[in-house]
Design a protein around this motif. Structure first.
Motif, PDB file in Angstrom:
ATOM      1  N   GLN A  74       0.659  -1.266  -0.119  1.00 45.54           N
ATOM      2  CA  GLN A  74       0.022  -0.069  -0.165  1.00 45.54           C
ATOM      3  C   GLN A  74       0.996   1.241  -0.033  1.00 45.54           C
ATOM      4  O   GLN A  74       0.406   2.203  -0.691  1.00 45.54           O
ATOM      5  N   PHE A 132      -1.973   4.128 -11.035  1.00 42.61           N
ATOM      6  CA  PHE A 132      -0.522   3.357 -10.288  1.00 42.61           C
ATOM      7  C   PHE A 132      -0.576   1.913 -10.268  1.00 42.61           C
ATOM      8  O   PHE A 132      -1.640   1.410 -10.054  1.00 42.61           O
ATOM      9  N   ASP A 191      -7.470   9.171  -8.206  1.00 42.07           N
ATOM     10  CA  ASP A 191      -6.223   9.766  -7.319  1.00 42.07           C
ATOM     11  C   ASP A 191      -6.810  11.075  -6.769  1.00 42.07           C
ATOM     12  O   ASP A 191      -7.261  11.956  -7.197  1.00 42.07           O
ATOM     13  N   GLN A 209      -2.905  -1.340  -8.773  1.00 39.11           N
ATOM     14  CA  GLN A 209      -2.889  -1.400  -7.620  1.00 39.11           C
ATOM     15  C   GLN A 209      -4.048  -0.422  -6.775  1.00 39.11           C
ATOM     16  O   GLN A 209      -4.511  -0.932  -5.917  1.00 39.11           O
ATOM     17  N   SER A 210      -4.557   0.554  -7.411  1.00 37.82           N
ATOM     18  CA  SER A 210      -5.351   1.344  -6.907  1.00 37.82           C
ATOM     19  C   SER A 210      -6.165   1.876  -7.799  1.00 37.82           C
ATOM     20  O   SER A 210      -6.122   2.810  -8.515  1.00 37.82           O
ATOM     21  N   TYR A 260      -1.049  10.899  -5.229  1.00 34.60           N
ATOM     22  CA  TYR A 260       0.313  11.116  -5.582  1.00 34.60           C
ATOM     23  C   TYR A 260       1.181  11.479  -4.637  1.00 34.60           C
ATOM     24  O   TYR A 260       1.059  12.676  -4.378  1.00 34.60           O
ATOM     25  N   ALA A 262       2.133   1.956  -3.396  1.00 33.90           N
ATOM     26  CA  ALA A 262       1.215   2.394  -4.471  1.00 33.90           C
ATOM     27  C   ALA A 262       0.704   3.684  -3.985  1.00 33.90           C
ATOM     28  O   ALA A 262      -0.739   3.890  -4.622  1.00 33.90           O
ATOM     29  N   HIS A 263       1.148   4.385  -3.108  1.00 38.24           N
ATOM     30  CA  HIS A 263       0.619   5.868  -3.123  1.00 38.24           C
ATOM     31  C   HIS A 263      -0.552   5.947  -2.138  1.00 38.24           C
ATOM     32  O   HIS A 263      -1.451   6.786  -2.374  1.00 38.24           O
ATOM     33  N   GLN A 264      -0.802   4.913  -1.112  1.00 38.16           N
ATOM     34  CA  GLN A 264      -2.069   4.959  -0.389  1.00 38.16           C
ATOM     35  C   GLN A 264      -1.633   5.321   1.035  1.00 38.16           C
ATOM     36  O   GLN A 264      -2.719   5.294   1.902  1.00 38.16           O
ATOM     37  N   CYS A 320      -5.755   6.618  -2.693  1.00 39.18           N
ATOM     38  CA  CYS A 320      -4.518   6.552  -3.577  1.00 39.18           C
ATOM     39  C   CYS A 320      -4.425   8.055  -3.663  1.00 39.18           C
ATOM     40  O   CYS A 320      -5.265   8.677  -4.261  1.00 39.18           O
TER      41      CYS A 320
END
Length: 381
Positions: A109, A315, A306, A301-302, A154, A112-114, A152
């Motif tokens: 996670q 992403f 965003d 993944q997400s 960025y 994946a920018h979460q 998610c």
């Protein structure tokens, strides 16, 4: 183009349509883009072009988020080696990473920018944001901008510090050191996370240049919709004074330390060779990634929008997905307009850089035509 800058460099037989597309783009520019384009096909460099008043084939400059491709290739390699477990909590190796739900966040996670840790509330000055260790330590204490793992967004200038701290905790080495030892030096890549104290490298560096938008472009920007609320936070623009992206890339401490989110120094040759090393190998060296690892890091993944950029389904694991290229492709763009990607389906590794910041920033529109020309030739072969 008014200043008469011409396209230089070479293409292999059969790749002439790519040169033609590059020439059309350069001729249409109001001012010199100071651009480079390099392409590998199954590990062999087949396109090596450049255009600019002070840009050669081996000129180095700040590449912004193209750096994330190098950083996440380190993460992919360590995952493949079994050193990193993507489904382990980040806090298992980084005990200080806790509170406000951070202790439940997995490495997968995070990459994946979460995490929701898109910046510190007070932001960072140039000296601070250049140092991944400083960024990571502060973010470990920061309250996330959303519940970790539930969305998610960025992490533009901090994802390399966060994932890099996990790398440091499990290997005892910084992400930059692992990159240098496992990837850059063995494959001879002209893409650096921290500029060496070597004139052969430093003498080829040229600064990123300010964008010079036309009146029509400025008018279009004025009419554009307001950006998402969290975008200024993620880009360190919420502090006073706001961070200037060109000043960031040219800052001597950023060049020296090579922050893994956006502080790399390189050329299009270096970017293309990075992705060729990942999927095809270079010279007598085997590919860095096994096909299943490359597929895992390219996979979505997400799902959904965003929270920072508003883009949907963007992403994979750290890398940006490349739907215009193909479902197995992965890569990353850069704020000045550059792009890098690997496409295992065609064996293409693509690197494009521009020293003059493109308007309005982010993936430059010429990449669409250049990528289409590259893929048409590759698929024909």
């Amino acid at each position: 183009m008014g200043d008469g800058v011409s396209v230089n460099g070479t293409v292999e037989p059969g790749w002439e349509p790519v040169r033609a597309e590059f020439e059309v783009f350069v001729a249409a520019e109001e001012v010199s883009p100071e651009a480079q384009l390099a392409v590998h096909h199954h590990g062999k460099r087949v396109v090596d072009l450049y255009a600019g008043e002070s840009t050669g084939a081996d000129t180095l400059s700040g590449v912004f988020s193209l750096t994330k491709g190098a950083a996440h290739l380190v993460v992919a390699l360590l995952t493949q080696d079994g050193v990193l477990d993507l489904d382990r909590p980040v806090s298992a190796s980084w005990p200080e990473f806790t509170g406000d739900g951070k202790e439940r966040l997995t490495v997968r996670q995070l990459v994946a920018h979460q995490s929701g840790l898109i910046n510190a509330d007070e932001g960072f000055d140039y000296d601070e944001i250049a140092d991944d260790a400083v960024v990571a330590a502060r973010l470990a204490r920061q309250k996330p901008y959303w519940e970790p793992g539930t969305a998610c967004g960025y992490h533009a200038f901090v994802i390399g510090a966060l994932t890099g701290e996990v790398v440091r905790r499990v290997t005892g080495r910084s992400l930059q050191e692992v990159y240098e030892e496992r990837i850059r030096a063995p494959y001879g890549l002209d893409l650096y996370l921290g500029m060496p104290q070597d004139y052969a490298v430093q003498g080829r560096w040229e600064p990123v240049l300010e964008m010079l938008p036309t009146p029509a472009q400025l008018a279009a920007q004025a009419d554009a919709a307001a950006p998402p609320e969290l975008l200024p936070v993620a880009f360190n623009l919420h502090r006073e004074p706001p961070m200037d992206l060109v000043a960031y890339a040219n800052h001597p401490r950023v060049r020296a330390l090579g922050p893994a989110s956006a502080g790399g120094i390189g050329s299009a040759r270096g970017v293309a060779a990075l992705y060729a090393a990942a999927i095809s190998g270079l010279g007598d060296r085997a590919p860095l990634l096994e096909p299943q690892t490359a597929a895992e890091f390219a996979r979505l993944q997400s799902a959904g929008e965003d929270r920072v950029t508003g883009e949907p389904d963007h992403f994979g694991l750290g890398f940006e997905r490349q739907p215009a290229v193909g479902p197995r492709a992965f890569g990353h763009s850069g704020a000045a307009g550059g792009q890098g990607f690997a496409d295992p389906a065609t064996g293409v590794a693509y690197g494009y850089t521009r020293r003059r910041f493109g308007f309005p920033g982010g993936l430059a529109p010429e990449n669409a035509g250049l990528t289409a020309a590259v893929l048409e030739v590759a698929r024909g072969l």
